[in-house]
Write a protein that holds these residues in place. Structure first.
Motif, PDB file in Angstrom:
ATOM      1  N   PHE A 122      23.594 -23.211   3.226  1.00 26.99           N
ATOM      2  CA  PHE A 122      22.519 -21.594   3.367  1.00 26.99           C
ATOM      3  C   PHE A 122      22.741 -20.791   2.620  1.00 26.99           C
ATOM      4  N   LYS A 123      21.675 -20.329   1.836  1.00 32.75           N
ATOM      5  CA  LYS A 123      21.711 -19.284   0.555  1.00 32.75           C
ATOM      6  C   LYS A 123      21.119 -17.962   1.082  1.00 32.75           C
ATOM      7  N   ILE A 124      21.436 -16.991   0.993  1.00 30.45           N
ATOM      8  CA  ILE A 124      20.869 -15.986   1.073  1.00 30.45           C
ATOM      9  C   ILE A 124      20.597 -14.865  -0.274  1.00 30.45           C
ATOM     10  N   VAL A 125      19.091 -14.777  -0.526  1.00 26.69           N
ATOM     11  CA  VAL A 125      18.790 -14.034  -1.750  1.00 26.69           C
ATOM     12  C   VAL A 125      18.306 -12.624  -1.338  1.00 26.69           C
ATOM     13  N   MET A 126      19.198 -11.432  -1.409  1.00 29.63           N
ATOM     14  CA  MET A 126      18.833 -10.379  -1.191  1.00 29.63           C
ATOM     15  C   MET A 126      18.253  -9.556  -2.437  1.00 29.63           C
ATOM     16  N   VAL A 127      17.180  -8.727  -2.342  1.00 32.14           N
ATOM     17  CA  VAL A 127      16.658  -8.145  -3.518  1.00 32.14           C
ATOM     18  C   VAL A 127      16.167  -6.784  -2.854  1.00 32.14           C
ATOM     19  N   SER A 128      16.516  -5.678  -3.495  1.00 31.54           N
ATOM     20  CA  SER A 128      16.053  -4.217  -2.806  1.00 31.54           C
ATOM     21  C   SER A 128      14.620  -4.260  -3.112  1.00 31.54           C
ATOM     22  N   ASP A 129      13.982  -4.778  -4.122  1.00 36.45           N
ATOM     23  CA  ASP A 129      12.587  -4.856  -4.426  1.00 36.45           C
ATOM     24  C   ASP A 129      12.172  -6.228  -4.659  1.00 36.45           C
ATOM     25  N   LEU A 130      11.022  -6.578  -4.037  1.00 35.49           N
ATOM     26  CA  LEU A 130      10.499  -8.063  -4.265  1.00 35.49           C
ATOM     27  C   LEU A 130      10.021  -8.210  -5.776  1.00 35.49           C
ATOM     28  N   LEU A 131       9.840  -7.257  -6.596  1.00 33.36           N
ATOM     29  CA  LEU A 131       9.409  -7.511  -7.951  1.00 33.36           C
ATOM     30  C   LEU A 131      10.522  -7.834  -8.524  1.00 33.36           C
ATOM     31  N   ASP A 132      11.971  -7.871  -7.944  1.00 32.19           N
ATOM     32  CA  ASP A 132      13.156  -8.530  -8.780  1.00 32.19           C
ATOM     33  C   ASP A 132      13.510  -9.688  -8.271  1.00 32.19           C
ATOM     34  N   PHE A 181      -7.015  -5.897  -0.529  1.00 33.66           N
ATOM     35  CA  PHE A 181      -5.535  -5.800  -0.245  1.00 33.66           C
ATOM     36  C   PHE A 181      -4.887  -4.279  -0.275  1.00 33.66           C
ATOM     37  N   ASP A 182      -5.930  -3.325  -0.737  1.00 30.37           N
ATOM     38  CA  ASP A 182      -5.294  -2.104  -0.707  1.00 30.37           C
ATOM     39  C   ASP A 182      -5.689  -1.399   0.461  1.00 30.37           C
ATOM     40  N   GLY A 183      -6.936  -1.285   1.028  1.00 28.58           N
ATOM     41  CA  GLY A 183      -7.334  -0.447   2.161  1.00 28.58           C
ATOM     42  C   GLY A 183      -6.754   0.730   2.245  1.00 28.58           C
ATOM     43  N   LEU A 184      -6.775   1.408   1.051  1.00 25.58           N
ATOM     44  CA  LEU A 184      -6.424   3.015   0.986  1.00 25.58           C
ATOM     45  C   LEU A 184      -7.317   3.909   1.733  1.00 25.58           C
ATOM     46  N   SER A 185      -7.894   4.750   1.156  1.00 22.72           N
ATOM     47  CA  SER A 185      -8.824   5.890   1.863  1.00 22.72           C
ATOM     48  C   SER A 185     -10.084   5.205   2.483  1.00 22.72           C
ATOM     49  N   ASN A 187       1.065  -5.572  -6.012  1.00 25.44           N
ATOM     50  CA  ASN A 187       1.700  -6.090  -7.316  1.00 25.44           C
ATOM     51  C   ASN A 187       2.977  -6.691  -6.603  1.00 25.44           C
ATOM     52  N   ARG A 188       3.611  -6.161  -5.719  1.00 23.69           N
ATOM     53  CA  ARG A 188       4.635  -7.378  -5.154  1.00 23.69           C
ATOM     54  C   ARG A 188       4.209  -8.614  -4.420  1.00 23.69           C
ATOM     55  N   LEU A 189       3.216  -8.533  -3.867  1.00 22.07           N
ATOM     56  CA  LEU A 189       2.524  -9.828  -3.296  1.00 22.07           C
ATOM     57  C   LEU A 189       2.365 -10.902  -4.470  1.00 22.07           C
ATOM     58  N   ASP A 190       1.728 -10.301  -5.639  1.00 20.14           N
ATOM     59  CA  ASP A 190       1.207 -11.093  -6.836  1.00 20.14           C
ATOM     60  C   ASP A 190       2.592 -11.564  -7.370  1.00 20.14           C
ATOM     61  N   SER A 191       3.783 -10.876  -7.447  1.00 19.33           N
ATOM     62  CA  SER A 191       4.966 -11.074  -8.281  1.00 19.33           C
ATOM     63  C   SER A 191       5.555 -12.221  -7.468  1.00 19.33           C
ATOM     64  N   MET A 192       5.453 -12.135  -6.230  1.00 19.12           N
ATOM     65  CA  MET A 192       6.083 -13.326  -5.319  1.00 19.12           C
ATOM     66  C   MET A 192       5.279 -14.521  -5.460  1.00 19.12           C
ATOM     67  N   MET A 193       4.067 -14.451  -5.525  1.00 17.45           N
ATOM     68  CA  MET A 193       3.095 -15.722  -5.845  1.00 17.45           C
ATOM     69  C   MET A 193       3.654 -16.411  -7.227  1.00 17.45           C
ATOM     70  N   LEU A 247       4.413 -13.252   6.686  1.00 14.03           N
ATOM     71  CA  LEU A 247       4.877 -12.365   5.608  1.00 14.03           C
ATOM     72  C   LEU A 247       4.798 -11.057   5.652  1.00 14.03           C
ATOM     73  N   PRO A 248       5.825 -10.360   5.381  1.00 16.95           N
ATOM     74  CA  PRO A 248       6.228  -8.834   5.752  1.00 16.95           C
ATOM     75  C   PRO A 248       4.657  -8.045   5.681  1.00 16.95           C
ATOM     76  N   ARG A 249       4.443  -7.373   6.579  1.00 15.81           N
ATOM     77  CA  ARG A 249       3.142  -6.733   6.651  1.00 15.81           C
ATOM     78  C   ARG A 249       2.739  -5.856   5.612  1.00 15.81           C
ATOM     79  N   LYS A 250       3.811  -5.347   5.114  1.00  9.77           N
ATOM     80  CA  LYS A 250       3.796  -4.173   4.024  1.00  9.77           C
ATOM     81  C   LYS A 250       3.439  -4.655   2.873  1.00  9.77           C
ATOM     82  N   LEU A 251       3.372  -5.922   2.318  1.00  9.20           N
ATOM     83  CA  LEU A 251       3.052  -6.535   1.321  1.00  9.20           C
ATOM     84  C   LEU A 251       1.515  -6.651   0.806  1.00  9.20           C
ATOM     85  N   ILE A 252       0.707  -6.608   2.061  1.00  2.00           N
ATOM     86  CA  ILE A 252      -0.733  -6.485   1.644  1.00  2.00           C
ATOM     87  C   ILE A 252      -0.980  -5.420   1.297  1.00  2.00           C
ATOM     88  N   ALA A 253      -0.136  -4.111   1.459  1.00  4.24           N
ATOM     89  CA  ALA A 253      -0.445  -2.977   0.900  1.00  4.24           C
ATOM     90  C   ALA A 253       0.230  -2.700  -0.483  1.00  4.24           C
TER      91      ALA A 253
END
Length: 599
Positions: A404-414, A85-89, A444-450, A435-441
């Protein structure tokens, strides 16, 4: 509870366009034996006035051979740790080696059945045939429990028939020729001086041209991976001259991949930065009069009732499969619940919840006290609010008590469970659609959500994902995986839509073109469009104590019934993989649907 099937006839796009009416009609399906008695629901036009047609009683629920629904053991397991899930260099490796590695999963396997049938008059060259087999196993054609048998030997669209081979097959033959050329140390100049041999596999002139064009694309990718940019530019110039975004599927695929490779060269050579490209990012927007350019954000665009996307969903069943089969799974898990809480991680336009409301409205003997939907968001709150207003209006027409309820967070860690306002009397279901594609990269945010999902302990989590590995650290391996995935999708579009259809051109440019560009040209955090296969999600979910659950025979039948109502139904394929569903085009998996709960 009486079993009921909602009619599938009518326009599915009407619900996503938020229309107020639909024509009702029923579809009869030939059946044999009796299925296990499980209620399942389908959709009519899904306008606010749509109702329930009771087409059969419990004893008449349709049959699907149990052998086709058995769990299947995977032959090849994609190691989770390889992707991480990092896929960096990425490493720069020789394209010839990477293409060859794709087939190493199966050494003694037989050629896929589509190729074994030998329906075509042309015989593939032995080397090309071997590469097709290796590619077929490398990017894993369906190899589990087939639900809908494909009659792939007779493609229904005449343009595909006249070309003889699918875009994937063309790419496979080109790969074989490229490997052969690479083994003979053929340089760029020799490629230009030696045109494609028409005698290879008895190809038609058109097929030979497309194989040659595809080989130039593969060669340019190798040069880019080795940072031999001058040679790569020469090859790409030829690709660009011979490809087109309005041509046949091969030409279109080469067009968009050539654009992406050129952007990668510009970044790697230091001519531009990733930020420069991001600031000036633009795509072609087609209308009936002109071509214009504007900035584009894919995730935001998916939240709007975009006409191009709606048209693609009308002519291809992929979205409807995930909606109807996924909602069926939720309905079965909340069958006796009076208070239901849906947590939607990526709500987009919310069409699937209209399907759920219709199913709940048809329940007998179990009055619903409240259906609550909580939408999670980090951006575009106004678009989520628009979706909420429409869902509230739809719920009123169905006499569904709704919140219907909306939960807005600026960072999924929150994102924490206390923000969701969980009631102990509620039955909770989580819905994750791409799921938002950026979460695979952002592991830590994906783990927090899970961890948050584990803490609320839903009775079911429904997950729809792209079934592809677009996250490999190796650039050339990722390039080849992308090439075959999009080749299948462009072939599907070619069968289902006219080549000059403006909705098709918008979809290919805005959505597919942007996906290709980001996956090929960008690296690190800039490469936000990533996908991993179901096996990788299995390993990831297991970390949190999640257990894959069976899709019921009713959910599987939903998928089958949806496919049958589409043109070219024989080319759409459905397969049971373990306990989940893969669906795609002519044997190539494109999407997956799976359901989970916690131990």
């Amino acid at each position: 509870m009486e079993n009921a099937i909602l009619s599938l006839e009518g326009s599915y796009s009407e619900v996503e366009e938020k229309s107020s009416s639909a024509n009702k009609s029923s579809e009869s399906v030939d059946g044999g034996k009796t299925w296990k008695q499980t209620p399942f629901y389908c959709s009519d036009g899904l306008g606010p006035s749509a109702g329930v047609d009771f087409l059969c009683s419990e004893d008449e629920v349709l049959y699907q051979d149990e052998r086709e629904l058995q769990d299947q053991t995977l032959l090849g397991y994609a190691a989770f740790d390889e992707l991480k899930f990092d896929g960096l260099s990425p490493s720069t490796q020789n394209c010839q080696e990477e293409i060859t590695k794709l087939g190493e999963i199966v050494q003694n396997g037989n050629l896929d059945s589509e190729y074994k049938k030998g329906k075509r008059s042309e015989d593939l060259h032995l080397a090309s045939l071997e590469l097709l087999r290796r590619f077929g196993n490398g990017f894993r054609h369906f190899e589990s429990g087939r639900i809908v048998e494909s009659t792939y030997d007779a493609p229904p669209y005449t343009a595909v028939e006249s070309r003889g081979f699918s875009t994937e097959e063309i790419m496979g033959i080109a790969g074989a020729k490229f490997i052969q050329s690479a083994s003979q140390s053929v340089d760029v100049s020799s490629m230009f001086d030696n045109p494609f041999d028409l005698s290879l596999a008895g190809l038609s002139h058109e097929d030979a041209k497309m194989v040659e064009l595809s080989e130039f694309l593969l060669a340019s990718a190798e040069k880019v991976s080795c940072e031999q940019f001058d040679s790569a530019r020469r090859l790409l110039k030829h690709c660009e001259e011979c490809s087109s975004d309005v041509g046949n599927p091969v030409e279109r695929v080469v067009y968009y991949f050539s654009e992406a490779l050129r952007e990668r060269i510009e970044i790697k050579s230091g001519r531009v930065t990733s930020n420069d490209l991001k600031k000036n990012q633009s795509v072609h927007i087609y209308d009936t009069m002109k071509t214009s350019k504007q900035s584009f954000d894919m995730d935001t665009a998916m939240m709007r009732p975009n006409p191009a996307i709606l048209e693609c969903q009308r002519v291809m069943p992929f979205c409807q499969i995930s909606h109807f089969a996924g909602i069926q799974a939720i309905v079965e898990n909340v069958a006796e619940a009076k208070r239901i809480h849906i947590i939607d991680l990526v709500i987009r336009n919310g069409a699937q919840w209209a399907i759920l409301m219709q199913a709940l409205a048809s329940r007998f003997g179990c009055p619903l006290e409240l259906l609550k939907i909580t939408a999670i968001g980090t951006t575009s709150k106004h678009l989520i609010e628009d979706t909420g207003r429409w869902l509230k209006s739809f719920a009123q027409t169905m006499n569904i008590p709704f919140s219907f309820k909306i939960v807005m967070v600026s960072d999924l860690l929150d994102l924490k469970e206390n923000l969701l306002e969980i009631d102990v009397e509620e039955k909770i279901a989580v819905y994750s659609s791409y799921l938002p594609r950026k979460l695979i990269a952002m592991p830590n945010r994906l783990d927090s959500m899970m961890k948050m999902i584990r803490n609320i302990n839903p009775c079911i989590m429904v997950v729809t994902e792209v079934e592809a590995n677009h996250n490999a650290p190796s650039f050339v391996r990722r390039f080849v995986d992308l090439l075959f995935y999009y080749s299948a999708y462009f072939d599907c579009l070619d069968a289902c839509m006219e080549r000059d259809d403006p909705n098709r051109m918008i979809t290919e440019s805005m959505y597919f073109g942007e996906g290709i560009r980001n996956s090929v040209a960008s690296e690190g955090e800039e490469r936000i469009i990533r996908s991993v296969k179901l096996d990788v999600w299995r390993a990831f979910f297991a970390r949190f104590g999640m257990v894959e659950t069976d899709l019921s025979s009713s959910s599987l039948y939903q998928a089958k019934l949806i496919v049958k109502k589409f043109n070219f139904a024989s080319s759409f394929t459905l397969d049971v993989d373990g306990k989940s569903l893969l669906y795609g085009w002519k044997g190539t998996p494109l999407h997956s649907l799976s359901t989970w709960n916690f131990t």
